[in-house]
Write an enzyme that holds these catalytic residues in place. Structure first.
Site, short mmCIF file in Angstrom:
data_model
loop_
_atom_site.label_atom_id
_atom_site.label_comp_id
_atom_site.label_asym_id
_atom_site.label_seq_id
_atom_site.Cartn_x
_atom_site.Cartn_y
_atom_site.Cartn_z
N GLU A 1 -63.95 -12.99 15.46
CA GLU A 1 -63.77 -14.34 15.78
C GLU A 1 -65.30 -15.49 16.05
O GLU A 1 -64.86 -16.82 16.71
CB GLU A 1 -63.64 -13.85 17.25
CG GLU A 1 -62.88 -13.05 17.97
CD GLU A 1 -62.39 -12.72 19.60
OE1 GLU A 1 -61.54 -12.18 19.95
OE2 GLU A 1 -63.92 -12.35 19.97
N TRP B 1 -56.31 -5.88 22.85
CA TRP B 1 -56.12 -4.70 21.79
C TRP B 1 -57.36 -4.05 21.89
O TRP B 1 -56.61 -2.72 20.85
CB TRP B 1 -55.78 -5.28 20.69
CG TRP B 1 -57.40 -5.93 19.91
CD1 TRP B 1 -57.55 -6.96 20.62
CD2 TRP B 1 -57.62 -5.29 18.90
NE1 TRP B 1 -59.66 -7.44 19.64
CE2 TRP B 1 -59.20 -6.31 18.63
CE3 TRP B 1 -57.40 -4.57 18.04
CZ2 TRP B 1 -59.68 -6.09 17.68
CZ3 TRP B 1 -58.60 -4.37 16.76
CH2 TRP B 1 -59.80 -5.09 16.81
N ASP B 2 -58.00 -3.90 22.57
CA ASP B 2 -58.95 -2.93 23.33
C ASP B 2 -58.90 -1.53 23.49
O ASP B 2 -59.15 -0.55 23.00
CB ASP B 2 -59.71 -3.15 24.04
CG ASP B 2 -60.63 -4.36 23.47
OD1 ASP B 2 -60.10 -5.46 22.95
OD2 ASP B 2 -61.75 -4.80 24.16
N LYS C 1 -68.92 -11.62 14.14
CA LYS C 1 -69.30 -10.92 15.29
C LYS C 1 -69.21 -9.41 15.01
O LYS C 1 -69.88 -9.05 15.48
CB LYS C 1 -68.53 -11.80 16.15
CG LYS C 1 -68.87 -11.10 17.49
CD LYS C 1 -67.57 -11.73 18.41
CE LYS C 1 -67.65 -11.95 19.98
NZ LYS C 1 -66.10 -11.88 20.22
N GLN C 2 -68.43 -8.90 14.14
CA GLN C 2 -67.36 -7.48 14.77
C GLN C 2 -67.26 -7.18 13.05
O GLN C 2 -66.84 -8.23 12.42
CB GLN C 2 -67.20 -7.73 15.76
CG GLN C 2 -65.77 -7.53 15.93
CD GLN C 2 -64.47 -7.26 16.91
OE1 GLN C 2 -65.53 -8.10 18.03
NE2 GLN C 2 -64.54 -6.39 17.39
#
Length: 773
Positions: A488, A360-361, A600-601
């Site tokens: 994640e 999906w990046d 994480k992000q």
């Protein structure tokens, strides 16, 4: 990295540093969208390294099937495979094989030229007592003729006459380091060695990809062309899977043996397998006849055209200027939209990690870059997903769900990700597919694409969300259970806010698009209803689910709660983690990570990046100030999102710090994983942080606005972009904004609160003192 010098258009490695050789191999990678090669040395090297040559769209289905209890699990793990090597030129001086791991260089410099897409190396080494050899190599992969490239190798004895032998070769003796079963991926079908040409034709053992690498060479001694060697005179023995054309001569002191190797790598993705051999030989013969300067000239022109589209200039910080260009350079090496069958892997052509598949990046982070740089040409990325819609439908059906679920990782549309908590649960990816269509429409006004193709993706992703949501009698709301959000470091959670919010947005956008189609063109609308089998009441069901979706909100903190139970965690900032334990992904157990509050992000904040128009600045500020301090930024995709959001809440110091983190991630090996390959999909941040962040570019109802600021320490910056299919350059300094508009149309742009009209061929200068903050 200690040996790297960052210059505006060049990345220079000033010493060997073989202990970190794999890192430099990644950094010095070259690609041209069709193929790529890591920064391996042309000649033999016995030290540590990862030989890597990769071909776009060529993959191998490594085994991955697990127990019956994971129904719907992918049948294989697709990985981009190491392909036959075309850059090799071995060297020998006075009977001694040249190997920099054995004959340590006395001087070493390697330069990646980002303006022209080339790699040059200059070395001096002592190969024998008192005898030094100077070596220069130069290579490029043509951006104009995608299947072609060239390597030049020059060897010069500095202290005495020497017999120098150069051996250009092709080799199919390659392997991937991380294949599940140690499979040999390639099987040689035929090979040929001529007087000054050769080829190897191979086929993958399972996936049926055919490849032919071919070369043709010219050699010069003291500037006079010489023929290749008679094999018998050298007692030469050809290795299996290797085709070589030795060139040898007595080089007087100070004179140079120069070999120019023209090569091509063709696949049966573009040609019939039966014609690969003859076509490859014809192609390299034509390259040799045209000569180096001609081929390099059109390559340089192709790069100049690309840079004109999307260059960024930073005034006042040479290091960040170089790093930003480096990121854009690698985006362009990986993909420029010439082939809708291709997409962007997280490592591009620079390494084997993640298998080379599409995540999906692409839609969430790369597509905006290509949209702003290439305009409607970015549509190739949308077509890639539309072409795989049937397989996405099958993917949803395997899970017992409706509509279409796009794979987490794919090369040809099949799901091939092999981690359960990601494959089945990180379903927010579906909304990213719809969001890319939304951005495309908003930026280009090309609604015809949506009417013909895009609506199919919007409807099927909306159907998936409708089937995945369930009614909670306890809450009196619809809920989405058992998911993994963008963060994640949280698996199998309920009601991830970002997932629930984007599911609603996806369904609402699909419904709104259908309504607009009905208003614009009733015939096309009816065709879409029939093609997609949309029944009475289906769209109303989507909207009902959206109106009653549970969206976790933490009243006391005034923020959206990342997911159910997040507030139950011990809440502390990432600054509390001892430095020696970072990154936590390498030092903590997975159990400890999952129980922690650390992110994480971007997760909640991801929505503010995707849909800034939907949230007030105060809402964004509260959530940013709560979640960013808890984020460890251990995903390469994290810093770019947080930098853009930081700019939107006017925290420009934080925005600049995160921009720096994003663009230097690989050049400084911040995550200690650059050896595995570059983080290609996060490199879009070099462009997006400046355009969407510092410059505050926004697209609203077909109009353009901006609210620019100049980061502390910068004199100014400029960037190129496309709007309404016309190129423009925006230059920003502390006291003015200059817009160069190259179009036959009139442009309306709002800069802060002032609205400007730019007539065809005119420029606008907006005078305003911008605070450097």
């Amino acid at each position: 990295m200690k040996a790297l010098q960052l210059k505006p258009w060049h990345i220079v490695q000033s010493e060997p540093d073989f202990e970190n050789n794999r890192v430099y191999e990644s950094i010095m990678s070259l690609g041209n969208c069709h193929m790529g090669v890591r920064g391996n040395f042309e000649e033999s090297f016995s030290g540590d390294g990862l030989k890597g040559t990769y071909l776009a769209g060529v993959y191998y289905p490594d085994s991955t099937r697990v127990g019956w209890w994971k129904n719907g699990y992918p049948d294989y793990y697709a990985r981009i495979i190491n392909s036959p090597d075309f850059i090799g030129i071995d060297l020998n001086a006075d009977g001694i094989d040249i190997d920099m791991n054995i004959q340590a260089p006395l001087s070493f410099e390697r330069t990646l030229d980002m303006r022209e897409g080339s790699l040059e190396r200059n070395v001096v080494l002592e190969y024998k007592n008192g005898k030094r050899l100077q070596i220069r190599t130069f290579r490029f992969l043509s951006m104009h003729e995608k299947e072609c490239g060239c390597v030049v190798c020059e060897a010069t004895p500095l202290d005495d006459d020497a017999v120098i032998t150069a051996v250009p070769f092709l080799s199919s003796n390659v392997h991937n380091e991380n294949s599940n079963w140690g499979d040999s991926f390639w099987k040689d079908i035929s090979c040929h060695t001529g007087i000054n040409d050769g080829y190897i034709c191979s086929m993958t053992r399972k996936s049926g990809f055919g490849n032919c690498v071919a070369m043709a060479c010219r050699a010069y001694l003291a500037e006079e062309e010489i023929p290749p060697c008679d094999f018998s005179s050298l007692s030469w023995e050809q290795d299996p899977g290797k085709v070589s054309i030795p060139v040898s001569g007595l080089c007087p002191k100070g004179s140079t043996l120069r070999v120019v190797k023209f090569f091509c790598s063709l696949t049966n993705r573009d040609h019939s397998f039966e014609t690969l051999e003859s076509y490859a030989l014809d192609k390299v013969h034509a390259l040799r006849d045209r000569g180096f300067e001609s081929i390099y000239g059109v390559h340089r022109a192709a790069w100049a055209s690309l840079w004109k589209r999307c260059d960024i200039e930073i005034k006042g910080d040479e290091r960040l200027q170089s790093a930003a260009r480096y990121c854009i350079f690698n985006m362009l090496q990986t993909y420029t939209g010439h082939d809708s069958r291709l997409n962007i892997g997280p490592k591009g052509f620079t390494g084997e990690k993640y298998g080379g598949g599409t995540y999906w990046d692409t839609e969430a982070f790369c597509f905006p870059f290509y949209l702003m740089s290439f305009g409607r040409s970015s549509k190739a990325l949308l077509k890639y997903r539309h072409n795989q819609l049937d397989k996405a439908r099958d993917n949803a059906q395997k899970l017992g769900l409706g509509g279409a679920l796009y794979p987490m990782v794919t090369i040809d549309g099949d799901e091939c990700h092999n981690e359960w908590e990601i494959t089945f649960e990180e379903i927010h990816r579906n909304a990213a597919m719809a969001h890319a269509i939304y951005l495309y429409e908003k930026h280009t006004g090309d609604f015809e694409y949506i009417e013909k193709y895009g609506i199919d993706v919007l409807v099927e992703t909306a159907r998936f969300w409708a089937s995945r949501a369930s009614w909670s009698s306890f809450r009196g709301k619809y809920v989405i259970l058992g998911v993994t959000g963008p963060n994640e470091y949280e698996n199998n959670v309920n009601n991830n806010w970002y997932t629930n919010y984007m599911a609603c947005w996806n369904m609402e956008y699909a419904a709104a698009t259908l309504a607009l189609m009905k208003k614009r063109d009733l015939h096309r609308y009816d065709l879409a209803l029939a093609r997609l089998g949309i029944e009475n009441g289906e769209v109303q069901t989507w909207l009902q689910i959206c109106s009653q979706m549970y969206l976790p909100f933490w009243q006391e903190e005034g923020v959206f709660e990342q997911q159910d139970g997040y507030r139950d965690k011990v809440l502390e900032n990432a600054s509390a983690i001892p430095e020696g334990e970072l990154p936590i992904s390498r030092s903590w157990s997975w159990d400890r990570i999952l129980r922690s509050c650390f992110i994480k992000q971007a997760d909640v904040l991801q929505a503010f990046y995707m849909l800034p128009e939907n949230f007030s600045q105060e809402t964004v500020r509260r959530n940013f100030e709560f979640y960013e301090p808890k984020t460890v930024h251990e995903s390469s995709l994290s810093a770019l999102v947080h930098s853009i959001v930081a700019s939107r809440v006017c925290d420009f110091k934080k925005a600049l710090s995160l921009f720096e983190h994003s663009v230097t991630l690989d050049l400084e090996n911040r995550n200690a994983d650059t050896a595995d390959g570059l983080h290609i999909t996060s490199m879009s941040g070099a462009y997006l942080c400046i355009c969407l962040g510092f410059a505050g570019i926004r697209f609203e109802n077909g109009k353009l606005s901006m609210s620019p600021h100049v980061p502390q320490g910068w004199v100014g910056y400029s960037f190129n972009m496309m709007f309404n299919e016309s190129p423009m350059k925006i230059s920003i300094s502390k006291d003015r904004v200059v817009i160069n508009w190259d179009s036959y149309d009139t442009l309306i742009i709002r800069i802060f609160e002032a609205v400007h009209e730019i007539l065809p061929g005119e420029n606008v200068i907006h005078l305003n003192t911008l605070q450097a903050v």
